[in-house]
Design a protein around this motif. Structure first.
Motif, PDB file in Angstrom:
ATOM      1  N   LEU A  54       0.822  -1.211   0.000  1.00  0.00           N
ATOM      2  CA  LEU A  54       0.000   0.000   0.000  1.00  0.00           C
ATOM      3  C   LEU A  54       0.855   1.260   0.000  1.00  0.00           C
ATOM      4  N   GLU A  55       2.014   1.212   0.660  1.00  0.00           N
ATOM      5  CA  GLU A  55       2.910   2.366   0.638  1.00  0.00           C
ATOM      6  C   GLU A  55       3.422   2.625  -0.778  1.00  0.00           C
ATOM      7  N   LYS A  56       3.639   1.569  -1.527  1.00  0.00           N
ATOM      8  CA  LYS A  56       4.078   1.725  -2.905  1.00  0.00           C
ATOM      9  C   LYS A  56       2.964   2.337  -3.771  1.00  0.00           C
ATOM     10  N   VAL A  57       1.710   1.967  -3.460  1.00  0.00           N
ATOM     11  CA  VAL A  57       0.580   2.499  -4.225  1.00  0.00           C
ATOM     12  C   VAL A  57       0.357   3.974  -3.904  1.00  0.00           C
ATOM     13  N   TYR A  58       0.323   4.306  -2.596  1.00  0.00           N
ATOM     14  CA  TYR A  58      -0.001   5.675  -2.186  1.00  0.00           C
ATOM     15  C   TYR A  58       1.209   6.605  -2.201  1.00  0.00           C
ATOM     16  N   GLN A  59       2.414   6.038  -2.301  1.00  0.00           N
ATOM     17  CA  GLN A  59       3.649   6.805  -2.384  1.00  0.00           C
ATOM     18  C   GLN A  59       3.896   7.669  -1.148  1.00  0.00           C
ATOM     19  N   HIS A  60       3.584   7.118   0.005  1.00  0.00           N
ATOM     20  CA  HIS A  60       3.984   7.737   1.272  1.00  0.00           C
ATOM     21  C   HIS A  60       3.942   6.670   2.366  1.00  0.00           C
ATOM     22  N   SER A  61       4.625   6.930   3.456  1.00  0.00           N
ATOM     23  CA  SER A  61       4.729   5.954   4.541  1.00  0.00           C
ATOM     24  C   SER A  61       3.411   5.833   5.289  1.00  0.00           C
ATOM     25  N   LEU A  62       3.048   4.590   5.611  1.00  0.00           N
ATOM     26  CA  LEU A  62       1.858   4.309   6.412  1.00  0.00           C
ATOM     27  C   LEU A  62       2.229   3.767   7.786  1.00  0.00           C
ATOM     28  N   ASP A  63       3.454   3.316   7.941  1.00  0.00           N
ATOM     29  CA  ASP A  63       3.912   2.730   9.196  1.00  0.00           C
ATOM     30  C   ASP A  63       5.384   3.083   9.372  1.00  0.00           C
ATOM     31  N   SER A  64       5.884   2.912  10.581  1.00  0.00           N
ATOM     32  CA  SER A  64       7.311   3.133  10.799  1.00  0.00           C
ATOM     33  C   SER A  64       8.110   1.991  10.189  1.00  0.00           C
ATOM     34  N   ALA A  65       9.352   2.265   9.834  1.00  0.00           N
ATOM     35  CA  ALA A  65      10.234   1.248   9.265  1.00  0.00           C
ATOM     36  C   ALA A  65      11.627   1.456   9.823  1.00  0.00           C
ATOM     37  N   ILE A  66      12.349   0.346   9.998  1.00  0.00           N
ATOM     38  CA  ILE A  66      13.661   0.387  10.628  1.00  0.00           C
ATOM     39  C   ILE A  66      14.716  -0.138   9.671  1.00  0.00           C
ATOM     40  N   ALA A  67      15.858   0.511   9.655  1.00  0.00           N
ATOM     41  CA  ALA A  67      17.029   0.009   8.929  1.00  0.00           C
ATOM     42  C   ALA A  67      18.269   0.493   9.667  1.00  0.00           C
ATOM     43  N   SER A  68      19.367  -0.171   9.460  1.00  0.00           N
ATOM     44  CA  SER A  68      20.608   0.219  10.129  1.00  0.00           C
ATOM     45  C   SER A  68      21.733   0.330   9.121  1.00  0.00           C
ATOM     46  N   LEU A  69      22.751   1.097   9.497  1.00  0.00           N
ATOM     47  CA  LEU A  69      23.923   1.289   8.653  1.00  0.00           C
ATOM     48  C   LEU A  69      25.160   1.398   9.542  1.00  0.00           C
ATOM     49  N   ASP A  70      26.309   1.168   8.940  1.00  0.00           N
ATOM     50  CA  ASP A  70      27.582   1.329   9.635  1.00  0.00           C
ATOM     51  C   ASP A  70      28.383   2.404   8.920  1.00  0.00           C
ATOM     52  N   PHE A  71      29.002   3.280   9.733  1.00  0.00           N
ATOM     53  CA  PHE A  71      29.760   4.392   9.158  1.00  0.00           C
ATOM     54  C   PHE A  71      30.932   4.734  10.067  1.00  0.00           C
ATOM     55  N   GLU A  72      32.116   4.505   9.587  1.00  0.00           N
ATOM     56  CA  GLU A  72      33.350   4.880  10.290  1.00  0.00           C
ATOM     57  C   GLU A  72      33.326   4.461  11.762  1.00  0.00           C
ATOM     58  N   GLY A  73      32.943   3.220  11.999  1.00  0.00           N
ATOM     59  CA  GLY A  73      33.008   2.679  13.348  1.00  0.00           C
ATOM     60  C   GLY A  73      31.753   2.832  14.177  1.00  0.00           C
ATOM     61  N   ILE A  74      30.735   3.533  13.672  1.00  0.00           N
ATOM     62  CA  ILE A  74      29.483   3.631  14.421  1.00  0.00           C
ATOM     63  C   ILE A  74      28.396   2.820  13.733  1.00  0.00           C
ATOM     64  N   HIS A  75      27.397   2.428  14.499  1.00  0.00           N
ATOM     65  CA  HIS A  75      26.257   1.678  13.984  1.00  0.00           C
ATOM     66  C   HIS A  75      25.015   2.528  14.229  1.00  0.00           C
ATOM     67  N   VAL A  76      24.347   2.921  13.162  1.00  0.00           N
ATOM     68  CA  VAL A  76      23.197   3.827  13.248  1.00  0.00           C
ATOM     69  C   VAL A  76      21.922   3.053  12.965  1.00  0.00           C
ATOM     70  N   ASN A  77      20.988   3.074  13.925  1.00  0.00           N
ATOM     71  CA  ASN A  77      19.647   2.540  13.715  1.00  0.00           C
ATOM     72  C   ASN A  77      18.723   3.702  13.357  1.00  0.00           C
ATOM     73  N   LEU A  78      18.182   3.667  12.145  1.00  0.00           N
ATOM     74  CA  LEU A  78      17.261   4.706  11.677  1.00  0.00           C
ATOM     75  C   LEU A  78      15.828   4.192  11.731  1.00  0.00           C
ATOM     76  N   ILE A  79      14.934   5.002  12.280  1.00  0.00           N
ATOM     77  CA  ILE A  79      13.508   4.692  12.237  1.00  0.00           C
ATOM     78  C   ILE A  79      12.820   5.781  11.422  1.00  0.00           C
ATOM     79  N   ASP A  80      12.307   5.390  10.269  1.00  0.00           N
ATOM     80  CA  ASP A  80      11.574   6.307   9.398  1.00  0.00           C
ATOM     81  C   ASP A  80      10.095   6.236   9.770  1.00  0.00           C
ATOM     82  N   THR A  81       9.430   7.377   9.897  1.00  0.00           N
ATOM     83  CA  THR A  81       8.056   7.394  10.396  1.00  0.00           C
ATOM     84  C   THR A  81       7.117   8.107   9.428  1.00  0.00           C
ATOM     85  N   PRO A  82       5.810   7.796   9.496  1.00  0.00           N
ATOM     86  CA  PRO A  82       4.839   8.482   8.625  1.00  0.00           C
ATOM     87  C   PRO A  82       4.704   9.953   8.988  1.00  0.00           C
ATOM     88  N   GLY A  83       4.369  10.762   7.980  1.00  0.00           N
ATOM     89  CA  GLY A  83       4.214  12.187   8.224  1.00  0.00           C
ATOM     90  C   GLY A  83       2.774  12.637   8.399  1.00  0.00           C
TER      91      GLY A  83
END
Length: 369
Positions: A54-83
């Motif tokens: 449904l997010e792909k159909v409406y082209q905006h976030s409907l729920d929160s989503a989590i992803a993580s990344l590593d950068f120069e020794g740190i680990h970042v947990n990002l939570i993207d949220t609906p607007g």
């Protein structure tokens, strides 16, 4: 085993009005860190975060989503949220799992309804706050006027920590840096303003600063963290998720200045239920008993019910026995996961401060401790 410690973790919730570019910003940061090779787009439905059909159909976030990344020794947990305000619940629960709330503002639209509400909510929860002015390279933006508007709306504690430069194609640090041309304001004046604000949290440090003594990065870091925790400082930074300006600088800001789980304000945790509930202290000690908070429940098409939680204390491993609330019967952790948008990666350890998930545990419910 994770290749990072609790001190290396940064937990950040991206919040803001619809259209501010939170999902695109998260995607761009994943690319900048090397986590993914190519950025997807909201319009094509190819982003990591907007994975629901449904997010792909409406082209905006409907729920929160989590992803993580590593950068120069740190680990970042990002939570993207609906607007959109209709989906405020997932936004608020995402904020509960992190030390830092990044309020994303569309440079063209300025301060909008959700911007004000989310800033008040983050302040009320005593979260460290940072403002990200995104889409700075859109035609017709007046960034200097927007900074003034932000300071008038949210207070003089909102100060630029970097400034756009080279015709909005990059940004220059004004916390550690003092020289260089910028597109708006004065780098030297912005530097002095933010240092003045930071040292006000420590009388001894302020006295040395006023006497002209040069302060070390370590001293400024500790004072900066204190200013964030007390709400005495809300840094403003600039990015263009599509153009790339400010992305690397934002990740360096995460590394050098944003709080890790040992530095943020401790979460309000209650032991017991109802009238018998009393405040409980938790600390990011890997050797203590496990305390974790389930802030999101999803249904994965492959593994079924998935419970996503933030570890506050102790260490979670596969085969660990955990209790839910005051329950007398433990459940056994089978597989432990890290969530990457709509996918999950199996891990063998969850340390204090990290965000992990378990699957197929029917007894777990939303908001369980």
């Amino acid at each position: 085993m994770p290749n990072y410690r609790t001190e290396d973790i940064r937990n950040i919730t991206l919040v803001g009005h619809s259209g501010s570019g939170k999902t695109t910003l998260a995607e761009a940061l994943l690319v900048k860190s090397g986590k993914i090779g190519e950025a997807g787009t909201v319009e094509r439905g190819t982003t990591i975060m907007d994975h629901d059909p449904l997010e792909k159909v409406y082209q905006h976030s409907l729920d929160s989503a989590i992803a993580s990344l590593d950068f120069e020794g740190i680990h970042v947990n990002l939570i993207d949220t609906p607007g959109f305000p209709d989906f405020r619940g997932p936004t608020l629960t995402g904020m509960a799992a992190t030390e830092t709330t990044a309020l994303v503002i569309n440079a063209h639209n300025g301060i909008e309804l959700s911007t004000r509400r989310l800033m008040r909510r983050a302040k009320g929860r005593r979260l460290c706050r940072i403002i990200v002015i995104n889409k700075i390279d859109q035609p017709g933006v007046n960034l200097a006027a927007l900074v003034d508007q932000i300071r008038e709306e949210f207070g003089p504690e909102c100060l630029p920590i970097n400034l756009p430069a080279e015709n909005l194609t990059t940004v220059r640090d004004c916390f550690f840096g003092t020289e260089g041309d910028t597109d708006i304001l004065s780098l030297a004046e912005a530097h002095n303003a933010i240092i003045d604000q930071v040292v006000e949290t420590d009388e001894a440090l302020m006295e040395r600063y006023l006497e002209g003594e040069e302060l070390s990065r370590e001293e400024l870091h500790d004072a900066f963290e204190a200013a964030l925790r007390e709400g005495h400082l809300v840094p403003i930074c600039f990015t263009s998720a599509l153009g790339g300006a400010g992305l690397g600088e934002f990740l360096h800001l995460c590394k050098r200045l944003l709080p890790n789980p040992t530095e943020g304000n401790p979460p309000p945790v209650l032991k017991g239920e109802g009238k018998d509930a009393v405040p409980a202290e938790v600390r990011p000690d890997a050797s203590a008993h496990v305390v974790a908070h389930v802030f999101k429940i999803t249904n994965d098409p492959f593994v079924g019910k998935m419970s996503i939680f933030r570890v506050y204390q102790g260490t979670v491993r596969p085969d660990t026995q955990l209790f839910i609330g005051d329950g007398r019967k433990p459940f056994k952790v089978g597989h432990l996961f890290k969530v990457q948008g709509g996918k999950h990666e199996e891990v063998d350890l969850g340390i204090p401060g990290d965000i992990c998930a378990v699957a197929k545990v029917d007894e777990i419910h939303y908001d369980a401790i």
